[in-house]
Motif scaffolding. Structure first.
Motif, PDB file in Angstrom:
ATOM      1  N   ASP A 129       0.823  -1.205   0.000  1.00  0.00           N
ATOM      2  CA  ASP A 129       0.000   0.000   0.000  1.00  0.00           C
ATOM      3  C   ASP A 129       0.860   1.259   0.000  1.00  0.00           C
ATOM      4  O   ASP A 129       2.020   1.242   0.431  1.00  0.00           O
ATOM      5  CB  ASP A 129      -0.888   0.041   1.251  1.00  0.00           C
ATOM      6  CG  ASP A 129      -2.009  -0.975   1.217  1.00  0.00           C
ATOM      7  OD1 ASP A 129      -2.047  -1.805   0.299  1.00  0.00           O
ATOM      8  OD2 ASP A 129      -2.852  -0.940   2.137  1.00  0.00           O
ATOM      9  N   PHE A 164      -1.181  -1.403  -4.291  1.00  0.00           N
ATOM     10  CA  PHE A 164      -2.326  -0.514  -4.124  1.00  0.00           C
ATOM     11  C   PHE A 164      -1.777   0.902  -3.934  1.00  0.00           C
ATOM     12  O   PHE A 164      -1.301   1.259  -2.861  1.00  0.00           O
ATOM     13  CB  PHE A 164      -3.175  -0.947  -2.929  1.00  0.00           C
ATOM     14  CG  PHE A 164      -3.920  -2.240  -3.162  1.00  0.00           C
ATOM     15  CD1 PHE A 164      -5.075  -2.252  -3.929  1.00  0.00           C
ATOM     16  CD2 PHE A 164      -3.467  -3.431  -2.624  1.00  0.00           C
ATOM     17  CE1 PHE A 164      -5.774  -3.438  -4.156  1.00  0.00           C
ATOM     18  CE2 PHE A 164      -4.148  -4.621  -2.840  1.00  0.00           C
ATOM     19  CZ  PHE A 164      -5.299  -4.621  -3.616  1.00  0.00           C
ATOM     20  N   HIS A 184      -5.649   2.795  -4.028  1.00  0.00           N
ATOM     21  CA  HIS A 184      -5.687   2.973  -2.570  1.00  0.00           C
ATOM     22  C   HIS A 184      -6.064   4.418  -2.213  1.00  0.00           C
ATOM     23  O   HIS A 184      -5.612   4.940  -1.206  1.00  0.00           O
ATOM     24  CB  HIS A 184      -4.317   2.614  -1.974  1.00  0.00           C
ATOM     25  CG  HIS A 184      -4.296   2.496  -0.483  1.00  0.00           C
ATOM     26  ND1 HIS A 184      -5.240   1.793   0.238  1.00  0.00           N
ATOM     27  CD2 HIS A 184      -3.426   2.995   0.440  1.00  0.00           C
ATOM     28  CE1 HIS A 184      -4.953   1.856   1.523  1.00  0.00           C
ATOM     29  NE2 HIS A 184      -3.861   2.586   1.684  1.00  0.00           N
ATOM     30  N   ARG A 224      -8.188  -1.038  -2.452  1.00  0.00           N
ATOM     31  CA  ARG A 224      -8.046  -1.278  -1.016  1.00  0.00           C
ATOM     32  C   ARG A 224      -8.420   0.004  -0.278  1.00  0.00           C
ATOM     33  O   ARG A 224      -7.854   1.068  -0.522  1.00  0.00           O
ATOM     34  CB  ARG A 224      -6.623  -1.707  -0.641  1.00  0.00           C
ATOM     35  CG  ARG A 224      -6.431  -1.816   0.882  1.00  0.00           C
ATOM     36  CD  ARG A 224      -5.179  -2.579   1.239  1.00  0.00           C
ATOM     37  NE  ARG A 224      -5.358  -4.008   1.021  1.00  0.00           N
ATOM     38  CZ  ARG A 224      -4.342  -4.856   0.817  1.00  0.00           C
ATOM     39  NH1 ARG A 224      -3.107  -4.413   0.793  1.00  0.00           N
ATOM     40  NH2 ARG A 224      -4.576  -6.150   0.639  1.00  0.00           N
TER      41      ARG A 224
END
Length: 249
Positions: A47, A71, A97, A136
Motif C-alpha cells: 500500500d 495498491f 488505494h 483497497r
C-alpha cells in the motif's frame, strides 16, 4: 490514524485464488489460472506507493521471479509516474488505494469518495494504460474512521465493476513505531499455514525501509513451503474482505 490494521476488525471472509508468472496485465489472467491447483495461494500486497523504495522492491521481486500487487495513491511526480509504469510493464497488478490518502476528505461522503476514486482511476489509466479494477480502502473495509457506513462505499465500487481487497496477514509495518526486519518477517510468515488464501499487507513508503529489508526473507520462506505459490491479484482471486457486501453478480 496511520495503521491500516489497527483500524480494522479481525473478521475475514476468505476464499481461494489463482496464479502467477510473467508478463503484461492482459496476459496475467491467462497465466494465473495455471497454478490454481496449488494448495496455498499467497499474495504480497504493498500500500501507499510509489515511494523512494518502489524501484528496489521491484528489483527484489524480479530477482525471485515473483509478481505482487501494488495498491497505489495519486503521486504525479516524474519518479512516481515512472514507477507506476514499471509496475504495470513488469506484470504486477496495479490496484487503487485512493488518490489523496486523506481519510477525512475521502470518507466525508459518497460524493467525495467517488470523486477521489475517479481521479485516481483515470490518472492510472493515463500513465500506464491499465484500467485498474482492484481497490483497497484506507484503513481497510472495517475501519472505524469513516462516519459513513463502509457498505455504501463497497456497494459503489461494486457498481463500478471494482473488487476491494482487505488482508488476513499483516506485516505490522503500518505501526507508528518502526519494526525490525526480523519482526516483519515473523509477522508475515508465522501464520501462513492458517489460510488457503493469504493476502499479506505491507507498505511501500519512505519510512518503511525495514519492510524492504525483510522482503527477500519473506519470499524465500514462502517459496520453501510445500505446494505454495506467490501470485498477483487477478479477477479470479477470491477476495479476503473484512465486511460482507452483496454484489451484483
Amino acid at each position: 490514524m496511520t495503521a491500516d490494521e489497527d483500524m480494522s476488525r479481525n473478521t475475514v471472509i476468505d476464499g481461494t485464488a489463482p496464479a502467477e508468472e510473467e508478463i503484461s496485465q492482459e496476459e496475467l489472467q491467462i497465466v494465473s489460472s495455471s497454478d490454481a491447483s496449488a494448495a496455498h495461494m499467497v499474495y504480497l500486497t504493498f500500500d501507499d506507493g510509489p515511494s523512494i523504495y518502489t524501484e528496489e522492491i521491484l528489483d527484489i521481486l524480479d530477482s525471485y521471479g515473483v509478481k505482487a500487487t501494488f495498491f497505489v495513491v495519486g503521486k504525479e511526480d516524474e519518479a512516481s509516474r515512472a514507477a507506476l509504469k514499471r509496475i504495470a510493464d513488469e506484470g504486477h497488478t496495479l490496484g487503487m488505494h485512493s488518490y489523496s490518502h486523506k481519510y477525512t476528505e475521502i470518507y466525508e461522503s459518497l460524493d467525495a469518495f467517488s470523486a477521489d476514486f475517479i481521479r485516481l482511476r483515470d490518472y492510472l489509466y493515463d500513465v500506464t494504460g491499465v484500467n485498474s479494477c482492484y481497490y483497497r480502502f484506507l484503513g481497510g473495509s472495517s475501519n472505524t474512521v469513516s462516519p459513513v457506513d463502509m457498505h455504501e462505499y463497497a456497494e459503489y465500487l461494486d457498481e463500478q465493476g471494482i473488487t476491494f481487497y482487505d488482508w488476513n496477514i499483516s506485516s505490522g509495518d503500518a505501526s507508528s513505531r518502526e519494526l525490525s526486519a526480523e519482526a516483519i518477517v515473523s509477522n508475515c510468515t508465522d501464520n501462513l499455514e492458517m489460510w488457503h488464501t493469504s493476502i499479506i499487507l505491507m507498505h511501500d513508503s519512505a519510512d518503511k525501509h525495514t519492510t524492504v529489508e525483510a522482503l527477500p526473507e519473506i519470499i524465500e520462506h514462502i517459496q520453501a513451503m510445500d505446494d505454495t505459490v506467490i501470485l498477483p491479484i487477478t479477477e479470479d482471486t477470491v477476495p479476503v474482505q473484512h465486511i460482507h457486501v452483496e454484489t451484483n453478480e
